[in-house]
Write an enzyme that holds these catalytic residues in place. Structure first.
Site: not given
Length: 360
Positions: A52, A168, A200, A291, A293
């Site tokens: 505003e 992966s 990972d 994310e 597993g």
């Protein structure tokens, strides 16, 4: 043009604050007189003036007799900024059109009441459904005491997160990975399990040029379970926050984590995801990205607290009964019970298909 048309313009403005205003809501405002827009603004960043005030400042003319279209009830309390209702009352605006009331206990109808008591004409519930959709994460934090949960994964055509050896990298293409980093730039936290951390050894940081970011967040990296003190996450904890949520009583390991700059939260295996989300809500986290597993996805899915899905489908096949599926846990018994995405979006990204949608 009618009230809905001008409110739709205000909603489009509000969207520009996504990734910058949280835990505040996204809000847009349009000022109109004699059918012409004479001012507009949106909440640009947490701590900055509200929509505003931005709209009032943008106006190059007297606002006496104007109508103010705002996507959320104007605030009536002092927070990071003064009350917006006071700014409106000082301008000569005669009418205020509001999409929805703000359920924040500090507002919740009081802003509208102040405007009405001052003699302004207030119209409510114009495109309320659209406003609630826009600010669903903000409303979830207020009404359900938990953040909005995004689940993100990349999978092969045969529905696998990784090969049987847990490899992966990379299922999806570079274009898809850029979208993931843009998504991370809007998050308060990113959650993975200890298995993903081990196999990972990810960084889980936002690696984008400033011009490519969609938000200004530096998400906290959250690991559910034990993690090696030699992992990249632990070794970079003083640069980007890390929260380790585990049941361990290994004092030596805990001291190593904390000495490296990690925060440790002891969490029994018998505690539920909901108890964890309570902790996230206390931190005022609005957007949390899960994310992986498969076990972590399963926990969130079985708890029915995934709100939005971001899935990247790559044109690859890896086969094998031991390859890693996307969602573990108990799952559903019948196809008729399947969880549906509401109005899902499909986009070709390089060679991948990006599917995004909210869970109904």
């Amino acid at each position: 043009m009618n009230d809905s048309d001008f409110m739709r313009q205000a909603l489009e403005l509000a969207k520009k604050g996504e990734g910058f205003v949280e835990p505040n809501p996204m809000v847009g405002c349009v000022l109109v007189r004699d059918g012409q827009v004479i001012g507009q603004g949106y909440h640009t960043q947490y701590g900055n003036v509200h929509a505003e005030v931005e709209a009032i400042r943008s106006a190059k003319t007297d606002l006496t007799g104007a109508t103010c279209y705002v996507t959320l009830e104007p605030c009536s309390h002092y927070g990071k900024t003064p009350p917006c209702v006071q700014a409106i009352l000082q301008t000569g605006i005669q009418r205020v059109v509001v999409a929805m009331r703000d359920p924040n206990p500090d507002v919740n109808g009081r802003g509208i009441q102040i405007l009405q008591e001052a003699g302004l004409d207030v119209t409510e519930h114009v495109l309320e459904k659209e406003s609630r959709w826009l600010n669903a994460p903000y409303l979830t934090l207020l009404e359900k005491n938990r953040p909005w949960i995004h689940a993100k994964w990349a999978m092969t055509l045969d529905g696998r997160l990784a090969t049987k050896t847990h490899d992966s990298r990379w299922i999806s293409g570079e274009e898809s990975r850029k979208i993931v980093h843009q998504l991370r730039s809007r998050m308060d936290a990113i959650v993975i399990g200890s298995g993903t951390a081990m196999h990972d050894d990810p960084m889980l940081t936002v690696r984008l040029d400033e011009s490519d970011r969609l938000g200004n967040r530096v998400p906290c990296r959250v690991v559910l379970g034990d993690i090696s003190p030699e992992s990249q996450l632990v070794r970079t904890a003083r640069e980007v926050p890390v929260l380790i949520v585990a049941a361990t009583n290994d004092l030596q390991k805990i001291r190593q984590w904390e000495a490296s700059g990690c925060e440790f939260l002891q969490f029994s295996r018998h505690n539920s995801i909901w108890m964890l989300l309570d902790n996230f809500a206390e931190r005022r986290w609005t957007h949390v990205l899960v994310e992986g597993g498969r076990k972590v996805f399963g926990q969130f899915f079985d708890s029915e607290c995934i709100d939005e899905v971001h899935a990247f489908l790559a044109p690859k096949l890896i086969g094998g009964e031991s390859a890693i599926p996307v969602i573990g846990g108990e799952g559903l018994e019948k196809m008729s019970f399947a969880t549906l995405l509401e109005s899902p979006e499909f986009k070709i990204v390089g060679q991948d298909i990006y599917v995004r949608g909210r869970i109904t």
